[in-house]
Design a protein around this motif. Structure first.
Motif, PDB file in Angstrom:
ATOM      1  N   LYS A 388       0.814  -1.211   0.000  1.00 16.85           N
ATOM      2  CA  LYS A 388       0.000   0.000   0.000  1.00 16.85           C
ATOM      3  C   LYS A 388       0.848   1.262   0.000  1.00 16.85           C
ATOM      4  CE  LYS A 388      -3.885  -2.115   2.491  1.00 16.85           C
ATOM      5  NZ  LYS A 388      -4.719  -2.061   3.719  1.00 16.85           N
ATOM      6  N   LEU A 389       2.056   1.154   0.540  1.00 19.77           N
ATOM      7  CA  LEU A 389       2.927   2.322   0.641  1.00 19.77           C
ATOM      8  C   LEU A 389       3.826   2.491  -0.572  1.00 19.77           C
ATOM      9  CD1 LEU A 389       4.001   1.951   4.380  1.00 19.77           C
ATOM     10  CD2 LEU A 389       2.145   3.335   3.433  1.00 19.77           C
ATOM     11  N   ALA A 390       3.793   1.527  -1.494  1.00 20.27           N
ATOM     12  CA  ALA A 390       4.664   1.620  -2.668  1.00 20.27           C
ATOM     13  C   ALA A 390       4.288   2.817  -3.533  1.00 20.27           C
ATOM     14  CB  ALA A 390       4.580   0.326  -3.480  1.00 20.27           C
ATOM     15  N   GLY A 391       2.994   3.075  -3.662  1.00 18.40           N
ATOM     16  CA  GLY A 391       2.571   4.218  -4.465  1.00 18.40           C
ATOM     17  C   GLY A 391       3.062   5.531  -3.888  1.00 18.40           C
ATOM     18  N   PHE A 392       3.009   5.661  -2.563  1.00 15.19           N
ATOM     19  CA  PHE A 392       3.513   6.884  -1.931  1.00 15.19           C
ATOM     20  C   PHE A 392       5.008   7.036  -2.183  1.00 15.19           C
ATOM     21  CE2 PHE A 392       5.588   9.061   1.552  1.00 15.19           C
ATOM     22  CZ  PHE A 392       4.821  10.198   1.706  1.00 15.19           C
ATOM     23  N   ARG A 393       5.727   5.940  -2.104  1.00 19.10           N
ATOM     24  CA  ARG A 393       7.182   5.995  -2.301  1.00 19.10           C
ATOM     25  C   ARG A 393       7.534   6.484  -3.701  1.00 19.10           C
ATOM     26  NH1 ARG A 393      11.150   0.703  -2.339  1.00 19.10           N
ATOM     27  NH2 ARG A 393      13.150   1.828  -2.366  1.00 19.10           N
ATOM     28  N   LYS A 394       6.739   6.105  -4.696  1.00 21.83           N
ATOM     29  CA  LYS A 394       7.031   6.491  -6.076  1.00 21.83           C
ATOM     30  C   LYS A 394       6.536   7.896  -6.408  1.00 21.83           C
ATOM     31  CE  LYS A 394       6.733   1.727  -7.825  1.00 21.83           C
ATOM     32  NZ  LYS A 394       5.985   0.820  -8.725  1.00 21.83           N
ATOM     33  N   ARG A 395       5.424   8.301  -5.779  1.00 29.82           N
ATOM     34  CA  ARG A 395       4.774   9.541  -6.206  1.00 29.82           C
ATOM     35  C   ARG A 395       4.732  10.586  -5.084  1.00 29.82           C
ATOM     36  NH1 ARG A 395       1.040   5.591  -7.519  1.00 29.82           N
ATOM     37  NH2 ARG A 395      -0.362   6.432  -5.926  1.00 29.82           N
ATOM     38  N   TYR A 396       5.731  10.619  -4.235  1.00 27.87           N
ATOM     39  CA  TYR A 396       5.638  11.517  -3.089  1.00 27.87           C
ATOM     40  C   TYR A 396       5.647  12.987  -3.505  1.00 27.87           C
ATOM     41  CZ  TYR A 396      10.743  12.126  -3.364  1.00 27.87           C
ATOM     42  OH  TYR A 396      12.014  12.419  -3.771  1.00 27.87           O
ATOM     43  N   TRP A 397       6.365  13.334  -4.585  1.00 26.94           N
ATOM     44  CA  TRP A 397       6.341  14.720  -5.046  1.00 26.94           C
ATOM     45  C   TRP A 397       4.960  15.086  -5.584  1.00 26.94           C
ATOM     46  CZ3 TRP A 397       9.428  18.105  -3.366  1.00 26.94           C
ATOM     47  CH2 TRP A 397      10.770  17.829  -3.116  1.00 26.94           C
ATOM     48  N   SER A 398       4.355  14.149  -6.275  1.00 24.07           N
ATOM     49  CA  SER A 398       2.996  14.389  -6.774  1.00 24.07           C
ATOM     50  C   SER A 398       2.011  14.544  -5.626  1.00 24.07           C
ATOM     51  CB  SER A 398       2.562  13.232  -7.680  1.00 24.07           C
ATOM     52  OG  SER A 398       1.218  13.357  -8.058  1.00 24.07           O
ATOM     53  N   ILE A 399       2.179  13.737  -4.575  1.00 19.13           N
ATOM     54  CA  ILE A 399       1.302  13.834  -3.409  1.00 19.13           C
ATOM     55  C   ILE A 399       1.490  15.180  -2.718  1.00 19.13           C
ATOM     56  CG2 ILE A 399       0.887  12.883  -1.110  1.00 19.13           C
ATOM     57  CD1 ILE A 399       1.544  10.131  -2.278  1.00 19.13           C
ATOM     58  N   LEU A 400       2.721  15.651  -2.619  1.00 22.39           N
ATOM     59  CA  LEU A 400       2.981  16.961  -2.018  1.00 22.39           C
ATOM     60  C   LEU A 400       2.311  18.070  -2.827  1.00 22.39           C
ATOM     61  CD1 LEU A 400       4.386  18.820  -0.007  1.00 22.39           C
ATOM     62  CD2 LEU A 400       6.449  18.692  -1.434  1.00 22.39           C
ATOM     63  N   ALA A 469     -13.972   8.072 -18.232  1.00 24.50           N
ATOM     64  CA  ALA A 469     -12.529   7.855 -18.101  1.00 24.50           C
ATOM     65  C   ALA A 469     -11.903   8.776 -17.065  1.00 24.50           C
ATOM     66  CB  ALA A 469     -11.851   8.053 -19.459  1.00 24.50           C
ATOM     67  N   LEU A 470     -12.570   9.878 -16.711  1.00 24.13           N
ATOM     68  CA  LEU A 470     -12.062  10.715 -15.617  1.00 24.13           C
ATOM     69  C   LEU A 470     -11.958   9.915 -14.329  1.00 24.13           C
ATOM     70  CD1 LEU A 470     -14.028  14.069 -16.107  1.00 24.13           C
ATOM     71  CD2 LEU A 470     -11.591  13.696 -16.493  1.00 24.13           C
ATOM     72  N   TYR A 471     -12.807   8.908 -14.195  1.00 22.95           N
ATOM     73  CA  TYR A 471     -12.815   8.068 -13.005  1.00 22.95           C
ATOM     74  C   TYR A 471     -12.109   6.740 -13.228  1.00 22.95           C
ATOM     75  CZ  TYR A 471     -16.335  11.273 -11.111  1.00 22.95           C
ATOM     76  OH  TYR A 471     -16.994  12.384 -10.649  1.00 22.95           O
ATOM     77  N   GLU A 472     -12.023   6.289 -14.488  1.00 19.20           N
ATOM     78  CA  GLU A 472     -11.516   4.946 -14.767  1.00 19.20           C
ATOM     79  C   GLU A 472     -10.071   4.928 -15.230  1.00 19.20           C
ATOM     80  OE1 GLU A 472     -14.296   3.548 -17.604  1.00 19.20           O
ATOM     81  OE2 GLU A 472     -15.976   3.509 -16.194  1.00 19.20           O
ATOM     82  N   ASN A 473      -9.616   6.029 -15.795  1.00 24.62           N
ATOM     83  CA  ASN A 473      -8.229   6.107 -16.221  1.00 24.62           C
ATOM     84  C   ASN A 473      -7.356   6.445 -15.017  1.00 24.62           C
ATOM     85  OD1 ASN A 473      -5.759   7.773 -17.236  1.00 24.62           O
ATOM     86  ND2 ASN A 473      -6.436   6.600 -19.017  1.00 24.62           N
ATOM     87  N   LYS A 474      -6.422   5.567 -14.711  1.00 21.29           N
ATOM     88  CA  LYS A 474      -5.645   5.724 -13.479  1.00 21.29           C
ATOM     89  C   LYS A 474      -4.813   6.992 -13.483  1.00 21.29           C
ATOM     90  CE  LYS A 474      -2.693   3.146 -10.311  1.00 21.29           C
ATOM     91  NZ  LYS A 474      -2.029   1.857 -10.034  1.00 21.29           N
ATOM     92  N   GLU A 475      -4.169   7.296 -14.587  1.00 16.79           N
ATOM     93  CA  GLU A 475      -3.316   8.480 -14.649  1.00 16.79           C
ATOM     94  C   GLU A 475      -4.136   9.761 -14.474  1.00 16.79           C
ATOM     95  OE1 GLU A 475      -0.104  10.623 -17.690  1.00 16.79           O
ATOM     96  OE2 GLU A 475      -1.062   8.715 -18.210  1.00 16.79           O
ATOM     97  N   THR A 476      -5.262   9.828 -15.143  1.00 21.03           N
ATOM     98  CA  THR A 476      -6.132  10.997 -15.006  1.00 21.03           C
ATOM     99  C   THR A 476      -6.664  11.114 -13.588  1.00 21.03           C
ATOM    100  OG1 THR A 476      -6.788  10.791 -17.325  1.00 21.03           O
ATOM    101  CG2 THR A 476      -8.201  12.109 -15.901  1.00 21.03           C
ATOM    102  N   TRP A 477      -7.040   9.994 -13.026  1.00 22.54           N
ATOM    103  CA  TRP A 477      -7.572  10.006 -11.666  1.00 22.54           C
ATOM    104  C   TRP A 477      -6.550  10.520 -10.662  1.00 22.54           C
ATOM    105  CZ3 TRP A 477     -12.092   9.523  -9.209  1.00 22.54           C
ATOM    106  CH2 TRP A 477     -12.084   9.229  -7.849  1.00 22.54           C
ATOM    107  N   LEU A 478      -5.336  10.047 -10.760  1.00 19.70           N
ATOM    108  CA  LEU A 478      -4.306  10.471  -9.816  1.00 19.70           C
ATOM    109  C   LEU A 478      -3.989  11.958  -9.947  1.00 19.70           C
ATOM    110  CD1 LEU A 478      -1.851   7.431 -10.016  1.00 19.70           C
ATOM    111  CD2 LEU A 478      -3.470   7.982  -8.187  1.00 19.70           C
ATOM    112  N   LYS A 479      -4.132  12.505 -11.126  1.00 18.15           N
ATOM    113  CA  LYS A 479      -3.804  13.916 -11.338  1.00 18.15           C
ATOM    114  C   LYS A 479      -4.897  14.855 -10.855  1.00 18.15           C
ATOM    115  CE  LYS A 479      -0.713  13.579 -15.364  1.00 18.15           C
ATOM    116  NZ  LYS A 479      -0.566  13.940 -16.800  1.00 18.15           N
ATOM    117  N   TYR A 480      -6.151  14.531 -11.149  1.00 21.26           N
ATOM    118  CA  TYR A 480      -7.206  15.530 -11.004  1.00 21.26           C
ATOM    119  C   TYR A 480      -8.337  15.151 -10.049  1.00 21.26           C
ATOM    120  CZ  TYR A 480      -4.981  16.874 -15.420  1.00 21.26           C
ATOM    121  OH  TYR A 480      -4.073  17.212 -16.385  1.00 21.26           O
TER     122      TYR A 480
END
Length: 733
Positions: A388-400, A469-480
């Motif tokens: 569960k923490l792997a995503g945070f480790r990869k995208r911590y700048w995006s999360i900030l 796709a705003l809800y189903e596309n993972k990249e779009t979801w993580l961004k917006y």
């Protein structure tokens, strides 16, 4: 006769003590620290008035000083009211034997002061109602007018109030509210970490951190309007100032004062030291108001016998018996300035205070995220950590970055309010410049994301026919998704009117400061439009979310309607205003308690139950893998599959793209009969199967060849299991 005269004299002195009363030190003490002069051309001016009554020792202590342009005899008129109702009125001559007051007979020329204390008999002190020492934020007013004994012209006017120190402005209330907001923040974080709001298509819990924080901001902003609030409601709203970035901090205010001093600010009567020594007096919100809303208590309306002791009277100086100066300051306030200065924040420091608190919060968030990143990296060196923490480790700048943008979104309404207030009331050119720059940056950030989301949604709609796709596309979801994760798919756009709603509220309150009716009507229109939008769209993804947000909006609208009663223009009785204020406190407190209960329930569910959004997404991914790996002879390729469960497409048959919770869409077989009969299957599933009764050997008989003619046109088939788009028995053309 002597006893009667003594009682009359004591009666006047005790009422004078009640006149100069304000804050209290304990449950048995009534004490004063402020007053205001209500005569513009007064020849007698009071500079200081401190009076304290201690019920435990039955002692009244007073310290009064002032100035007079000439020695003169006066007639005093004392009026005391409680909750808008007059409870006592007395006109007396301080030089008469029955009402003799040495300090006022005659009023000396120049400066004068008087200090002393009196003992109150138990039989009379017991007549003071016990509720007077316990009920919070009592609303009353006492007025003393002095007129010339010869001629009757007005010489002085003093107004003051009484309180018992019991108030709804309590640190405990602020801590509880902050705890509720913190709980909502923790729940939102846990939900995201567990795959709820953070999972593709998942929704944030209800109530979310943004819902709770915006609710508390609304309570604080209600207290900033320029209307004649009952003191009890004004004190209640001050408990939620933290949600708008108003945090009392003397050291910070001193630093801001120094900053203003070197950037063109005027600190003469607008600094934290001045404010700490001032008594705040609220106007009623009208432009020419001279009446004041002060916390006060019922007057002492009976005569008391007393024993004078330690009384000192002096003229032509302002020194007390202990040698300390007794000059006192009164600050007339209203609206936003009154709200912030109650928190010991000078009104010219308001924007800089919020800016520094925002910078501190950003710094704490940044350090926390980076520290957690370091912990994860250290953990990875010695052991494996949860996936569960792997995503945070990869995208911590995006999360900030998302966290900062989310904070901008939550503060946009109050930021607009403080920036406009700085433009109209600030005195430092640097502070005004910072207000303009930051408001422009915040607006640009939100405008950029709004445009990007609209542009991406438009592309998806043109390509796929909808915006799922705003809800189903993972990249779009993580961004917006932080802008629309609470809404249904068809109402992803509702965050846009939400931003406009916050901006409009801030503009109306700040631009209308000093004009209570304008502010209230503008707020009522804004809240009504938002209520209608929520009622007819019901945009939230869960039924509970829809009902909760509609209820919150109803309470907001009714609160604004109630605030209309506080507008001085309508002349509503003070008793009615106080009752309305108490009802508002009860309703708003109850809704806050409901939010706290829902947060606790959601926390239990989050900790004890598998997240349904994550479970559904994992099941869909597994189904997708299984159906792409099926072979023609797979045992799961059975005619017993239920065609209604969304898994009934036949193996080996080409499948369309996966549509979230929908079925796979089979691709129709476009192969039709050829010129010389049915076309062979392009899939080549059974090209080498045994023949179905005909032979390519030469038959010695023409008849046998005729018999085999029909078999020559037959091809191998599979059973027709009635599946949509499945294979059916082919007819011979």
């Amino acid at each position: 006769m002597r006893g009667f005269l003594g009682r009359e004299r004591n009666h006047v002195l005790l009422l004078l003590a009640a006149l100069f009363s304000a804050n209290v030190l304990a449950g048995n003490i009534l004490s004063s620290s402020g007053f205001t002069n209500c005569e513009n051309n007064a020849t007698i001016t009071v500079n200081n008035a401190n009076v304290q009554f201690d019920r435990s020792s039955l002692t009244v202590t007073f310290d009064v000083s002032g100035t007079s342009s000439a020695q003169q005899k006066v007639i005093a008129d004392l009026t005391v009211s409680a909750y808008g109702n007059q409870v006592y009125q007395k006109t007396f001559n301080p030089c008469d034997a029955s009402t003799f007051v040495a300090q006022l007979c005659p009023v000396p020329a120049g400066t004068f002061s008087a200090q002393g204390s009196q003992i109150i008999p138990t039989s009379f002190a017991s007549q003071i109602p016990g509720i007077a020492f316990s009920i919070p934020d009592l609303d009353g007013e006492a007025t003393l007018k002095l007129t010339a004994a010869d001629g009757g012209q007005n010489l002085a006017c003093i107004q003051s109030g009484v309180t018992n120190g019991q108030s709804l402005q309590l640190p405990a209330v602020t801590y509880v509210a902050a705890g509720i907001a913190g709980g909502a923040l923790l729940l939102t974080g846990l939900s995201a970490l567990g795959g709820g709001a953070g999972a593709v298509g998942g929704h944030s819990p209800t109530p979310s951190f943004s819902t709770v924080l915006l609710w508390f901001q609304g309570l604080a902003m209600n207290g900033m309007m320029s209307v004649n609030y009952p003191p009890i409601y004004r004190s209640f709203t001050k408990n939620f100032g933290f949600s708008t970035g108003l945090v009392p901090w003397t050291a910070m205010q001193t630093s801001i004062d120094n900053f203003r001093n070197i950037t063109g600010g005027n600190l003469t009567a607008n600094n934290v030291q001045y404010l700490q020594n001032a008594t705040l007096v609220f106007t009623d919100g009208s432009s020419n108001a001279t009446s004041f809303s002060r916390r006060s208590l019922l007057s002492l309306a009976d005569a008391f016998q007393f024993e004078a002791r330690d009384v000192a009277v002096s003229e032509n100086n302002t020194q007390t018996s202990n040698g300390n100066s007794t000059t006192q300051v009164t600050q007339i306030v209203h609206g936003i300035s009154g709200y912030v200065e109650q928190l010991t924040i000078p009104q010219a420091n308001t924007f800089m205070t919020v800016l520094l608190i925002f910078a501190i919060v950003i710094a704490v968030i940044t350090v926390s995220i980076l520290l957690f990143k370091v912990i994860l990296e250290t953990w990875a060196l010695f052991a494996s950590f949860p996936k569960k923490l792997a995503g945070f480790r990869k995208r911590y700048w995006s999360i900030l970055a998302k966290t900062i943008v989310n904070l901008i979104l939550l503060l946009y309404g109050v930021w607009t309010l403080y920036c406009i207030f700085q433009f109209t009331n600030g005195d430092s050119w640097a502070a005004k410049l910072l207000a303009g720059v930051t408001l422009g940056i915040f607006t640009a950030v939100l405008g950029f994301f709004t445009f990007r989301i609209w542009y991406v949604a438009r592309k998806y709609k043109m390509a796929e026919g909808d915006t799922s796709a705003l809800y189903e596309n993972k990249e779009t979801w993580l961004k917006y998704s932080l802008f629309y994760d609470s809404y249904k798919k068809q109402y992803w756009w509702l965050f846009m009117p939400g931003i406009v709603y916050m901006f409009a509220k801030g503009c109306v309150i700040a631009a209308g400061d000093g004009h209570g009716l304008t502010q209230t009507v503008g707020q009522l229109i804004i809240e009504s439009l938002m209520f209608l939008l929520l009622l007819f769209t019901r945009p939230y993804a869960t039924k509970g979310g829809n009902w909760l947000n509609i209820i919150i909006q109803v309470v907001r609208g009714l609160s604004v309607v109630s605030i209309l009663l506080f507008v001085e223009t309508f002349g509503i009785a003070q008793t009615t205003k106080t009752i309305t204020g108490v009802i508002l406190i009860a309703v708003q407190s109850a809704l806050s308690a409901v939010l706290a209960i829902l947060i606790a329930v959601n926390a239990i569910i989050t900790c004890c139950k598998e997240n349904p959004h994550r479970k559904r997404r994992k099941a869909a991914e597994k189904l997708n893998r299984e159906f792409h790996n099926l072979t023609p002879l797979d045992a799961r390729n059975s005619i017993s599959i239920d065609p209604s469960d969304g898994k009934s497409s036949l193996p080996g048959y080409p499948m369309g793209p996966y549509k979230g919770s929908k079925r796979y869409v089979p691709i129709p077989n476009s192969a039709g009969p050829g010129r010389w009969g049915p076309r062979e299957s392009d899939d080549h599933l059974v090209p080498s199967a045994a023949d179905m009764g005909h032979s390519y050997d030469r038959s010695p008989s023409q008849d046998s060849r005729a018999v085999d003619t029909e078999s020559l046109t037959r091809q191998p088939t599979v059973p027709d299991v009635g599946m949509p788009g499945g294979y059916a028995e082919r007819r011979v053309l």
